[in-house]
Design a protein around this motif. Structure first.
Motif, PDB file in Angstrom:
ATOM      1  N   MET A   1      57.699 153.201  70.026  1.00  0.00           N
ATOM      2  CA  MET A   1      56.977 154.428  70.334  1.00  0.00           C
ATOM      3  C   MET A   1      55.483 154.182  70.071  1.00  0.00           C
ATOM      4  O   MET A   1      55.101 153.743  68.990  1.00  0.00           O
ATOM      5  CB  MET A   1      57.499 155.558  69.442  1.00  0.00           C
ATOM      6  N   PRO A   2      54.606 154.476  71.048  1.00  0.00           N
ATOM      7  CA  PRO A   2      53.166 154.256  70.854  1.00  0.00           C
ATOM      8  C   PRO A   2      52.602 155.201  69.795  1.00  0.00           C
ATOM      9  O   PRO A   2      53.094 156.309  69.609  1.00  0.00           O
ATOM     10  CB  PRO A   2      52.557 154.573  72.222  1.00  0.00           C
ATOM     11  N   ILE A   3      51.567 154.715  69.113  1.00  0.00           N
ATOM     12  CA  ILE A   3      50.928 155.552  68.101  1.00  0.00           C
ATOM     13  C   ILE A   3      49.793 156.343  68.734  1.00  0.00           C
ATOM     14  O   ILE A   3      49.303 156.011  69.811  1.00  0.00           O
ATOM     15  CB  ILE A   3      50.415 154.719  66.911  1.00  0.00           C
ATOM     16  N   THR A   4      49.370 157.383  68.036  1.00  0.00           N
ATOM     17  CA  THR A   4      48.236 158.191  68.488  1.00  0.00           C
ATOM     18  C   THR A   4      46.987 157.777  67.715  1.00  0.00           C
ATOM     19  O   THR A   4      47.076 157.071  66.704  1.00  0.00           O
ATOM     20  CB  THR A   4      48.497 159.690  68.245  1.00  0.00           C
ATOM     21  N   VAL A   5      45.837 158.237  68.169  1.00  0.00           N
ATOM     22  CA  VAL A   5      44.586 157.978  67.459  1.00  0.00           C
ATOM     23  C   VAL A   5      44.658 158.559  66.049  1.00  0.00           C
ATOM     24  O   VAL A   5      44.253 157.915  65.076  1.00  0.00           O
ATOM     25  CB  VAL A   5      43.377 158.546  68.234  1.00  0.00           C
ATOM     26  N   GLU A   7      47.300 159.015  64.207  1.00  0.00           N
ATOM     27  CA  GLU A   7      48.185 158.180  63.389  1.00  0.00           C
ATOM     28  C   GLU A   7      47.481 156.885  62.980  1.00  0.00           C
ATOM     29  O   GLU A   7      47.641 156.418  61.850  1.00  0.00           O
ATOM     30  CB  GLU A   7      49.474 157.876  64.144  1.00  0.00           C
ATOM     31  N   ALA A   8      46.685 156.305  63.887  1.00  0.00           N
ATOM     32  CA  ALA A   8      45.931 155.091  63.556  1.00  0.00           C
ATOM     33  C   ALA A   8      44.892 155.389  62.474  1.00  0.00           C
ATOM     34  O   ALA A   8      44.716 154.603  61.533  1.00  0.00           O
ATOM     35  CB  ALA A   8      45.268 154.517  64.802  1.00  0.00           C
ATOM     36  N   LYS A   9      44.224 156.522  62.572  1.00  0.00           N
ATOM     37  CA  LYS A   9      43.247 156.902  61.535  1.00  0.00           C
ATOM     38  C   LYS A   9      43.939 157.137  60.200  1.00  0.00           C
ATOM     39  O   LYS A   9      43.433 156.755  59.142  1.00  0.00           O
ATOM     40  CB  LYS A   9      42.476 158.155  61.965  1.00  0.00           C
ATOM     41  N   SER A  10      45.104 157.751  60.243  1.00  0.00           N
ATOM     42  CA  SER A  10      45.870 157.985  59.022  1.00  0.00           C
ATOM     43  C   SER A  10      46.293 156.653  58.392  1.00  0.00           C
ATOM     44  O   SER A  10      46.235 156.480  57.173  1.00  0.00           O
ATOM     45  CB  SER A  10      47.100 158.844  59.329  1.00  0.00           C
ATOM     46  N   ALA A  32      38.620 149.490  57.733  1.00  0.00           N
ATOM     47  CA  ALA A  32      40.049 149.807  57.793  1.00  0.00           C
ATOM     48  C   ALA A  32      40.476 150.113  59.231  1.00  0.00           C
ATOM     49  O   ALA A  32      41.555 149.681  59.665  1.00  0.00           O
ATOM     50  CB  ALA A  32      40.369 150.978  56.870  1.00  0.00           C
ATOM     51  N   LEU A  33      39.658 150.840  59.980  1.00  0.00           N
ATOM     52  CA  LEU A  33      39.977 151.123  61.383  1.00  0.00           C
ATOM     53  C   LEU A  33      40.063 149.826  62.186  1.00  0.00           C
ATOM     54  O   LEU A  33      40.969 149.655  63.015  1.00  0.00           O
ATOM     55  CB  LEU A  33      38.930 152.055  61.996  1.00  0.00           C
ATOM     56  N   GLU A  34      39.127 148.906  61.951  1.00  0.00           N
ATOM     57  CA  GLU A  34      39.147 147.617  62.652  1.00  0.00           C
ATOM     58  C   GLU A  34      40.427 146.861  62.325  1.00  0.00           C
ATOM     59  O   GLU A  34      41.064 146.273  63.206  1.00  0.00           O
ATOM     60  CB  GLU A  34      37.918 146.786  62.288  1.00  0.00           C
ATOM     61  N   ALA A  35      40.848 146.867  61.055  1.00  0.00           N
ATOM     62  CA  ALA A  35      42.069 146.166  60.639  1.00  0.00           C
ATOM     63  C   ALA A  35      43.300 146.767  61.304  1.00  0.00           C
ATOM     64  O   ALA A  35      44.169 146.044  61.805  1.00  0.00           O
ATOM     65  CB  ALA A  35      42.208 146.207  59.116  1.00  0.00           C
ATOM     66  N   VAL A  36      43.372 148.090  61.342  1.00  0.00           N
ATOM     67  CA  VAL A  36      44.507 148.756  61.988  1.00  0.00           C
ATOM     68  C   VAL A  36      44.520 148.426  63.481  1.00  0.00           C
ATOM     69  O   VAL A  36      45.578 148.131  64.046  1.00  0.00           O
ATOM     70  CB  VAL A  36      44.472 150.281  61.751  1.00  0.00           C
ATOM     71  N   ALA A  37      43.375 148.432  64.116  1.00  0.00           N
ATOM     72  CA  ALA A  37      43.308 148.124  65.553  1.00  0.00           C
ATOM     73  C   ALA A  37      43.855 146.723  65.834  1.00  0.00           C
ATOM     74  O   ALA A  37      44.651 146.526  66.757  1.00  0.00           O
ATOM     75  CB  ALA A  37      41.866 148.237  66.043  1.00  0.00           C
ATOM     76  N   ARG A  38      43.446 145.747  65.022  1.00  0.00           N
ATOM     77  CA  ARG A  38      43.942 144.373  65.223  1.00  0.00           C
ATOM     78  C   ARG A  38      45.444 144.296  64.952  1.00  0.00           C
ATOM     79  O   ARG A  38      46.175 143.586  65.644  1.00  0.00           O
ATOM     80  CB  ARG A  38      43.163 143.402  64.346  1.00  0.00           C
ATOM     81  N   THR A  39      45.911 145.057  63.965  1.00  0.00           N
ATOM     82  CA  THR A  39      47.337 145.050  63.631  1.00  0.00           C
ATOM     83  C   THR A  39      48.195 145.543  64.795  1.00  0.00           C
ATOM     84  O   THR A  39      49.292 145.035  65.014  1.00  0.00           O
ATOM     85  CB  THR A  39      47.600 145.926  62.384  1.00  0.00           C
ATOM     86  N   VAL A  40      47.687 146.515  65.543  1.00  0.00           N
ATOM     87  CA  VAL A  40      48.475 147.053  66.661  1.00  0.00           C
ATOM     88  C   VAL A  40      48.136 146.370  67.988  1.00  0.00           C
ATOM     89  O   VAL A  40      48.556 146.819  69.047  1.00  0.00           O
ATOM     90  CB  VAL A  40      48.360 148.590  66.772  1.00  0.00           C
ATOM     91  N   GLY A  41      47.369 145.258  67.904  1.00  0.00           N
ATOM     92  CA  GLY A  41      47.190 144.423  69.088  1.00  0.00           C
ATOM     93  C   GLY A  41      45.903 144.574  69.873  1.00  0.00           C
ATOM     94  O   GLY A  41      45.820 144.094  71.006  1.00  0.00           O
TER      95      GLY A  41
END
Length: 176
Positions: A1-5, A7-10, A32-41
């Motif tokens: 299931m895709p995440i939302t913006v 959810e990524a911020k959370s 932290a936002l950059e790390a989450v972005a890389r984690t989800v591809g």
């Protein structure tokens, strides 16, 4: 299931908190936002958030000519409740270009010659015109500015205001 913006911020907030509590690292929210972005591809947060938001309809942003920065800020921010999105000057002594926003509405206010025409009319759809009207009345901007609601205006009940530069703002609760 895709995440939302959201959810990524959370996830970014949780990452920061977890790392700080463990003493492993202290990250800024941007890191932290950059790390989450890389984690989800994604390569970075901007690419991630753009993809997660998906296509958005085009939106026009009116550019209104203003002459006095203090008067513009007092009217748009203090009285109407807009927040400053960004401001720009090419140098400290050059004209201001300012974007203000409230809800989903954005307006650009410019001191630059050739930007906007005094006397412009902007129609602004409003969800609850009566609540907006009460909010304005509580602020009591000027003793001479006590707008009413025109219930016979085309399109729906409307509060019309003139800014200090003769631009008309028509806040309207659309019929239907």
């Amino acid at each position: 299931m895709p995440i939302t913006v959201d959810e990524a911020k959370s996830a970014a907030r949780s990452l920061r908190k977890s790392l700080a509590e463990s003493g492993a690292a202290r990250l800024t929210h941007a890191q932290a936002l950059e790390a989450v972005a890389r984690t989800v591809g994604f390569r970075d947060w901007n690419s991630c958030s753009a993809a997660l938001l998906g296509p958005r309809p085009l939106a026009a942003v009116p550019v209104l000519r203003v002459y006095d920065e203090a008067a513009a800020r007092q009217f748009y921010c203090d009285y109407l409740g807009f927040a400053v999105d960004f401001e720009h000057r090419f140098a400290p002594d050059l004209p201001l270009y300012l974007r203000v926003a409230r809800g989903g509405v954005q307006l650009d206010l410019s001191q630059h010659h050739g930007d906007g025409t005094p006397g412009t009319v902007v129609w602004l759809p409003t969800v609850d015109i009566a609540a907006f009207h009460r909010e304005l009345r509580r602020r009591d901007h000027l003793t001479t500015m006590r707008p009413g609601i025109d219930r016979s205006a085309p399109g729906g009940p409307t509060v019309e205001l003139l800014d200090p530069f003769d631009n008309a703002l028509r806040f309207c609760e659309p019929d239907g």
